[in-house]
Design a protein around this motif. Structure first.
Motif, PDB file in Angstrom:
ATOM      1  N   THR A 192       0.843  -1.188   0.000  1.00  8.86           N
ATOM      2  CA  THR A 192       0.000   0.000   0.000  1.00  8.86           C
ATOM      3  C   THR A 192       0.880   1.240   0.000  1.00  8.86           C
ATOM      4  N   THR A 193       0.265   2.396  -0.065  1.00  9.08           N
ATOM      5  CA  THR A 193       0.981   3.660  -0.060  1.00  9.08           C
ATOM      6  C   THR A 193       0.432   4.558   1.044  1.00  9.08           C
ATOM      7  N   LEU A 194       1.167   5.598   1.342  1.00  7.77           N
ATOM      8  CA  LEU A 194       0.717   6.556   2.352  1.00  7.77           C
ATOM      9  C   LEU A 194      -0.605   7.188   1.943  1.00  7.77           C
ATOM     10  N   ASP A 195      -0.737   7.529   0.649  1.00  9.19           N
ATOM     11  CA  ASP A 195      -1.969   8.144   0.168  1.00  9.19           C
ATOM     12  C   ASP A 195      -3.160   7.193   0.304  1.00  9.19           C
ATOM     13  N   GLU A 196      -2.949   5.925   0.022  1.00 14.88           N
ATOM     14  CA  GLU A 196      -4.033   4.950   0.148  1.00 14.88           C
ATOM     15  C   GLU A 196      -4.478   4.789   1.593  1.00 14.88           C
ATOM     16  N   ILE A 197      -3.521   4.810   2.504  1.00 14.85           N
ATOM     17  CA  ILE A 197      -3.857   4.707   3.920  1.00 14.85           C
ATOM     18  C   ILE A 197      -4.656   5.934   4.359  1.00 14.85           C
ATOM     19  N   LEU A 198      -4.207   7.123   3.950  1.00 12.43           N
ATOM     20  CA  LEU A 198      -4.879   8.357   4.341  1.00 12.43           C
ATOM     21  C   LEU A 198      -6.278   8.470   3.757  1.00 12.43           C
ATOM     22  N   SER A 199      -6.502   7.877   2.595  1.00 11.81           N
ATOM     23  CA  SER A 199      -7.812   7.984   1.946  1.00 11.81           C
ATOM     24  C   SER A 199      -8.726   6.806   2.271  1.00 11.81           C
ATOM     25  N   SER A 200      -8.278   5.898   3.135  1.00  6.97           N
ATOM     26  CA  SER A 200      -9.112   4.757   3.495  1.00  6.97           C
ATOM     27  C   SER A 200     -10.295   5.221   4.343  1.00  6.97           C
ATOM     28  N   ARG A 201     -11.257   4.339   4.483  1.00 12.12           N
ATOM     29  CA  ARG A 201     -12.529   4.695   5.120  1.00 12.12           C
ATOM     30  C   ARG A 201     -12.342   5.148   6.575  1.00 12.12           C
ATOM     31  N   MET A 202     -12.918   6.278   6.918  1.00  9.87           N
ATOM     32  CA  MET A 202     -12.889   6.772   8.285  1.00  9.87           C
ATOM     33  C   MET A 202     -13.843   5.930   9.141  1.00  9.87           C
ATOM     34  N   VAL A 203     -13.346   5.486  10.311  1.00 10.42           N
ATOM     35  CA  VAL A 203     -14.173   4.657  11.179  1.00 10.42           C
ATOM     36  C   VAL A 203     -14.555   5.409  12.442  1.00 10.42           C
ATOM     37  N   SER A 204     -13.578   6.050  13.075  1.00  8.23           N
ATOM     38  CA  SER A 204     -13.847   6.895  14.238  1.00  8.23           C
ATOM     39  C   SER A 204     -12.791   7.998  14.219  1.00  8.23           C
ATOM     40  N   ASP A 205     -13.186   9.160  13.792  1.00 11.84           N
ATOM     41  CA  ASP A 205     -12.275  10.283  13.572  1.00 11.84           C
ATOM     42  C   ASP A 205     -11.336  10.500  14.775  1.00 11.84           C
ATOM     43  N   PRO A 206     -10.004  10.490  14.585  1.00  7.89           N
ATOM     44  CA  PRO A 206      -9.250  10.587  13.326  1.00  7.89           C
ATOM     45  C   PRO A 206      -8.735   9.246  12.794  1.00  7.89           C
ATOM     46  N   LEU A 207      -9.283   8.124  13.235  1.00 10.25           N
ATOM     47  CA  LEU A 207      -8.755   6.817  12.845  1.00 10.25           C
ATOM     48  C   LEU A 207      -9.549   6.218  11.689  1.00 10.25           C
ATOM     49  N   THR A 208      -8.829   5.832  10.636  1.00  8.64           N
ATOM     50  CA  THR A 208      -9.426   5.148   9.503  1.00  8.64           C
ATOM     51  C   THR A 208      -9.320   3.638   9.713  1.00  8.64           C
ATOM     52  N   VAL A 209      -9.866   2.899   8.778  1.00  9.15           N
ATOM     53  CA  VAL A 209      -9.802   1.444   8.882  1.00  9.15           C
ATOM     54  C   VAL A 209      -8.357   0.954   8.888  1.00  9.15           C
ATOM     55  N   ARG A 210      -7.443   1.666   8.237  1.00  7.61           N
ATOM     56  CA  ARG A 210      -6.040   1.251   8.207  1.00  7.61           C
ATOM     57  C   ARG A 210      -5.285   1.656   9.464  1.00  7.61           C
ATOM     58  N   ASP A 211      -5.918   2.453  10.309  1.00 10.12           N
ATOM     59  CA  ASP A 211      -5.343   2.767  11.628  1.00 10.12           C
ATOM     60  C   ASP A 211      -5.732   1.727  12.665  1.00 10.12           C
TER      61      ASP A 211
END
Length: 391
Positions: A192-211
């Protein structure tokens, strides 16, 4: 010399094993636990008849040790089923060290298994079970998306207080992915890339599914024996140099400071027992249920100053080839995370110190730090492991 310092290097990990990583379709959590236990005991060059101590815990069973003992067919003289969440299997080290050093037992099996991914229970049902066992009076009435909401709260506070960015959190996830690509056992290996991680689905702000960590099945186990016995067993011993556990809160709302965890206390005590400092450590295995965990624990364990964790992990610093190898198996974010992850960071640290890491091996690794986390930044347990050259 303190009593704890006398325990430094007195006990070694002699065997490790796992089973059912990712998906264990058709198996119960007890069945894969037994498989992992048998593999760890065989790896140590022992048989189940040699095991006379056991440490185990489960999310949903308060008397879990008893059926485990029954299924393994053992009659232990030392039993610890203390449940502290995901840190339990790092926290089990100290009572096991004391039991072995006192002669209460001769070989301790630490084991865990979960089929949370393929379980017939839904995630909502599992959540209800946990709430029934572990009601949190200031939070449960509001039905938060826990544990995710709690870690998101800590992440938001760290960002507000220290200027930590979502990009810095994403660097933690990117490093985990890069380590996972080198680990054939990891469940999330696609680059994956940094951009893909940042644009992944937000689950609980500020954490996305990749967080967030994976939801998988898996079982893990390791075997502890006294140092003198370990030297006569087949595998290279990995010695326990330090261990400490600390708990300051259960609920996230009861934390005095959302950016400071009890890892400060457990880390200081473990380093003191080992007679070492963060700069001495070659490889670090942290309980990364969420990306903010890695940043908080690097700070609280002394690898960088409070508030500097975000900058510390940037630009591949904890990825392969970086200044500090962190979560070399891909971590809970990309390797495996079956509810409680602590046993797997112990296994990975042992493999690194044995030189069994394959493509992800950290060259010349002699000292490893393992840090387990349980609950919502609640229980913290730190262990420092070393090869024979570090005794």
């Amino acid at each position: 010399m303190s009593d704890l310092q006398q325990l430094r290097g007195a006990v070694a990990v002699a065997g490790v094993g796992h089973a059912g990583l990712g998906r264990a379709d058709g198996y119960t959590e007890m069945e894969i636990l037994v498989q992992a236990a048998q593999r760890a005991v065989a790896d140590a060059g022992l048989t189940m008849r040699d095991i006379d101590g056991i440490c185990t815990a489960s999310v949903a069973a308060t008397m879990w040790a008893m059926p485990v003992i029954e299924h393994l067919g053992i009659r232990p003289t030392f039993i610890d089923s203390t449940m502290l969440g995901g840190s339990s299997f790092v926290a089990h080290l100290m009572p096991a060290l004391q039991a072995l050093a006192s002669g209460q037992c001769n070989a301790v099996l630490v084991c865990y298994g979960s089929t949370q991914r393929t379980s017939t229970l839904s995630r909502a049902e599992i959540g209800r079970v946990r709430k029934n066992f572990d009601p949190q009076p200031y939070e449960t009435p509001y039905d938060p998306l826990s544990p995710l909401s709690s870690y998101a709260l800590a992440a938001a506070r760290h960002m507000h207080q220290y200027g930590t960015t979502r990009e810095q959190l994403a660097h933690v996830a990117l490093a985990a992915n890069q380590w996972a690509q080198r680990n054939p056992e990891a469940q999330l290996r696609e680059p994956t890339t940094l951009d893909e991680i940042l644009s992944s689905r937000m689950v609980s702000d500020p954490l996305t599914v990749r967080d967030c960590c994976l939801v998988t099945d898996g079982a893990g186990a390791y075997v502890l024996v006294r140092a003198d016995r370990a030297r006569d067993l087949p595998k290279k011993p990995v010695y326990v140099l330090g261990n400490a556990t600390a708990v300051w809160n259960r609920q996230i709302s009861s934390m005095e400071d959302l950016t400071v965890t009890a890892a400060q206390q457990s880390g200081q005590r473990a380093f003191a027992m080992a007679g070492l400092r963060p700069a001495d450590i070659d490889v670090v295995e942290l309980y990364d249920a969420f990306t903010i965990n890695t940043i908080l624990f690097l700070e609280d364990l002394g690898f960088c100053a409070k508030g500097e964790g975000g900058a510390y992990v940037e630009n591949g610093a904890i990825a392969p080839g970086g200044r500090l190898p962190v979560n070399t198996n891909g971590g809970g974010l990309c390797c495996v995370h079956p509810g409680m992850y602590g046993v797997f960071i112990m296994i990975e640290a042992v493999r690194q110190l044995r030189g069994e890491g394959g493509a992800r091996q950290v060259e010349g690794a002699q000292l490893a730090l393992v840090h387990g986390n349980g609950g919502t930044l609640s229980s913290q347990s730190t262990a420092i492991l070393g090869t024979a050259d570090t005794l």
